[in-house]
Scaffold this active site. Sequence first.
Site, PDB file in Angstrom:
ATOM      1  N   ILE A  43    -127.149  53.367  60.849  1.00  0.00           N
ATOM      2  CA  ILE A  43    -126.263  52.648  59.925  1.00  0.00           C
ATOM      3  C   ILE A  43    -126.850  52.687  58.520  1.00  0.00           C
ATOM      4  O   ILE A  43    -126.141  52.924  57.535  1.00  0.00           O
ATOM      5  CB  ILE A  43    -126.025  51.199  60.414  1.00  0.00           C
ATOM      6  CG1 ILE A  43    -125.349  51.207  61.795  1.00  0.00           C
ATOM      7  CG2 ILE A  43    -125.168  50.429  59.413  1.00  0.00           C
ATOM      8  CD1 ILE A  43    -125.161  49.820  62.425  1.00  0.00           C
ATOM      9  N   TYR A  63    -133.002  40.806  73.395  1.00  0.00           N
ATOM     10  CA  TYR A  63    -132.382  41.337  72.163  1.00  0.00           C
ATOM     11  C   TYR A  63    -131.416  40.306  71.587  1.00  0.00           C
ATOM     12  O   TYR A  63    -131.440  40.019  70.386  1.00  0.00           O
ATOM     13  CB  TYR A  63    -131.657  42.644  72.488  1.00  0.00           C
ATOM     14  CG  TYR A  63    -130.860  43.221  71.328  1.00  0.00           C
ATOM     15  CD1 TYR A  63    -131.491  43.957  70.328  1.00  0.00           C
ATOM     16  CD2 TYR A  63    -129.481  43.037  71.242  1.00  0.00           C
ATOM     17  CE1 TYR A  63    -130.768  44.494  69.269  1.00  0.00           C
ATOM     18  CE2 TYR A  63    -128.755  43.566  70.184  1.00  0.00           C
ATOM     19  CZ  TYR A  63    -129.402  44.296  69.209  1.00  0.00           C
ATOM     20  OH  TYR A  63    -128.685  44.823  68.155  1.00  0.00           O
TER      21      TYR A  63
HETATM   22  N1  LIG Z   1    -125.661  50.627  66.165  1.00  0.00           N
HETATM   23  C1  LIG Z   1    -125.075  49.636  66.829  1.00  0.00           C
HETATM   24  O1  LIG Z   1    -124.208  49.849  67.681  1.00  0.00           O
HETATM   25  C2  LIG Z   1    -125.431  48.188  66.524  1.00  0.00           C
HETATM   26  C3  LIG Z   1    -124.744  47.171  67.186  1.00  0.00           C
HETATM   27  C4  LIG Z   1    -125.095  45.834  66.927  1.00  0.00           C
HETATM   28  C5  LIG Z   1    -126.098  45.557  66.016  1.00  0.00           C
HETATM   29  N2  LIG Z   1    -126.760  46.566  65.396  1.00  0.00           N
HETATM   30  C6  LIG Z   1    -127.826  46.230  64.459  1.00  0.00           C
HETATM   31  O2  LIG Z   1    -127.634  46.934  63.233  1.00  0.00           O
HETATM   32  C7  LIG Z   1    -128.907  47.304  62.689  1.00  0.00           C
HETATM   33  C8  LIG Z   1    -128.947  48.801  62.416  1.00  0.00           C
HETATM   34  O3  LIG Z   1    -128.707  49.495  63.638  1.00  0.00           O
HETATM   35  P1  LIG Z   1    -128.876  51.071  63.787  1.00  0.00           P
HETATM   36  O4  LIG Z   1    -127.924  51.486  64.839  1.00  0.00           O
HETATM   37  O5  LIG Z   1    -128.836  51.724  62.458  1.00  0.00           O
HETATM   38  O6  LIG Z   1    -130.342  51.116  64.402  1.00  0.00           O
HETATM   39  P2  LIG Z   1    -131.492  52.199  64.159  1.00  0.00           P
HETATM   40  O7  LIG Z   1    -132.510  52.026  65.218  1.00  0.00           O
HETATM   41  O8  LIG Z   1    -130.905  53.553  63.979  1.00  0.00           O
HETATM   42  O9  LIG Z   1    -132.109  51.693  62.754  1.00  0.00           O
HETATM   43  C9  LIG Z   1    -133.002  50.614  62.678  1.00  0.00           C
HETATM   44  C10 LIG Z   1    -134.134  51.038  61.767  1.00  0.00           C
HETATM   45  O10 LIG Z   1    -135.064  49.948  61.674  1.00  0.00           O
HETATM   46  C11 LIG Z   1    -136.349  50.533  61.549  1.00  0.00           C
HETATM   47  N3  LIG Z   1    -137.400  49.594  61.948  1.00  0.00           N
HETATM   48  C12 LIG Z   1    -137.692  49.150  63.197  1.00  0.00           C
HETATM   49  N4  LIG Z   1    -138.797  48.391  63.170  1.00  0.00           N
HETATM   50  C13 LIG Z   1    -139.224  48.362  61.872  1.00  0.00           C
HETATM   51  C14 LIG Z   1    -140.315  47.742  61.223  1.00  0.00           C
HETATM   52  N5  LIG Z   1    -141.222  47.007  61.903  1.00  0.00           N
HETATM   53  N6  LIG Z   1    -140.451  47.910  59.893  1.00  0.00           N
HETATM   54  C15 LIG Z   1    -139.554  48.669  59.199  1.00  0.00           C
HETATM   55  N7  LIG Z   1    -138.493  49.279  59.759  1.00  0.00           N
HETATM   56  C16 LIG Z   1    -138.339  49.126  61.081  1.00  0.00           C
HETATM   57  C17 LIG Z   1    -136.330  51.722  62.497  1.00  0.00           C
HETATM   58  O11 LIG Z   1    -137.332  52.655  62.173  1.00  0.00           O
HETATM   59  C18 LIG Z   1    -134.911  52.246  62.293  1.00  0.00           C
HETATM   60  O12 LIG Z   1    -134.871  53.304  61.346  1.00  0.00           O
HETATM   61  C19 LIG Z   1    -129.963  46.812  63.674  1.00  0.00           C
HETATM   62  O13 LIG Z   1    -130.433  45.552  63.242  1.00  0.00           O
HETATM   63  C20 LIG Z   1    -129.196  46.675  64.972  1.00  0.00           C
HETATM   64  O14 LIG Z   1    -129.782  45.715  65.822  1.00  0.00           O
HETATM   65  C21 LIG Z   1    -126.447  47.885  65.629  1.00  0.00           C
END
Ligand SMILES: NC(=O)c1ccc[n+]([C@@H]2O[C@H](COP(=O)([O-])OP(=O)(O)OC[C@H]3O[C@@H](n4cnc5c(N)ncnc54)[C@H](O)[C@@H]3O)[C@@H](O)[C@H]2O)c1
Length: 344
Positions: free
Chosen positions: A12, A142
């Site tokens: 995202i 989670y």
């Molecule tokens: N994709 C979905 O379907 C979905 C659904 C509900 C909620 N979300 C939430 O939306 C957000 C983005 O989701 P996404 O799909 O892009 O996930 P993603 O895993 O692709 O991106 C999350 C990013 O956070 C970074 N990250 C993790 N730990 C870290 C740390 N300690 N320090 C710095 N960076 C760190 C990771 O390296 C990763 O690039 C998240 O919070 C996720 O929980 C996503």
Amino acid sequence: MRVLITGSSGQIGTNLALRLQADGHEVFGVDKRQNSWTDDFRYLLQDLAGHYAPFPGGINGVEYEEVDVVVHLAAHAKVHQLVRQPHRALENVMMTFNVLEYARQQRVPIVFSSSREVYGDVHRFEEYGEQVADFAYTESTYSASKISGEAFVYSYARCYGLPYLVFRFSNVYGRYDNDLHRMVRVLPLFTHAISRGEPITVYGGREKTLDFTYIDDCVDGIVRGVEALVEGRVVNQTINLAYGQGNTLVYAAERIAAELGTEPQMAIAPSLLGEVTHYVADLSKARALLGYDPQISLDEGIARSVAWFREHRAAHPEDDVAVAADHEGTTQSAELGWKSLAPS
Ligand SMILES: NC(=O)c1ccc[n+]([C@@H]2O[C@H](COP(=O)([O-])OP(=O)(O)OC[C@H]3O[C@@H](n4cnc5c(N)ncnc54)[C@H](O)[C@@H]3O)[C@@H](O)[C@H]2O)c1
């Protein structure tokens, strides 16, 4: 606007950063990993999950550029992985705390990425309006991390007047989501496996129904929110962002196979511990407050995603290898074998 995006190397975050830049905004990202998709925006490599001393200009002694708004996406985002490794759920809370402290000290509003997982999996509603979240149903570690994140955001609004928007996303798919060696997401995994003629497993049964959201719709909703928040038009609201329609996972797998011109070999298995098996978002609030109007049906989104997958795979033939399922470990709470719960 000058926008700080945490988690900017993720699915995202990458899509959002590129969209905001294309719209003429300035973007500055933070992630602990390099961005494997693009070099087209600036970001800082930093782990946001530590216990850090207060530092007004940034986080953990690293000074950030001045920004107008923070979009906090950084998290461990895989539900079942956090059931197996609960310390990662706590890291999610630490990241949110560190980013909230930064926002508080800089006096900039924050957008927090929550999840439909906060509603639990109790099948009480046809559609989920924002008001029905009931934290007695904390389905997984989670979910607990997202509920805690929301609670911290609400408390910062009350105690320090921090303006916020909370978005609850649901199964976002499409472009920049097939880095399966890092994170196994269900639709990219099915696309990968079916394209290789491998069998797939649908956890959660034939009826498992989810609200799949094409990435461009999700990003469009966030951009509308960021603009409205910075202009002060929409403040301190919690909003579902999804497509607003339920589809079974089985149907999604069949559509992927059809786009790949083949038949899926599908096994059906019980749900993994902590996972939601039925969710359809009520989008009235997003429509009313933000004019959000998702455009991409699952059929159209899967066609686009498979086209993107083919293009990406052609440029990265080295990715065409078997992917280890990340589902090893517990699938049912009964399998955890707590001594005190063992049948006598
Ligand atoms: N994709 C979905 O379907 C979905 C659904 C509900 C909620 N979300 C939430 O939306 C957000 C983005 O989701 P996404 O799909 O892009 O996930 P993603 O895993 O692709 O991106 C999350 C990013 O956070 C970074 N990250 C993790 N730990 C870290 C740390 N300690 N320090 C710095 N960076 C760190 C990771 O390296 C990763 O690039 C998240 O919070 C996720 O929980 C996503």
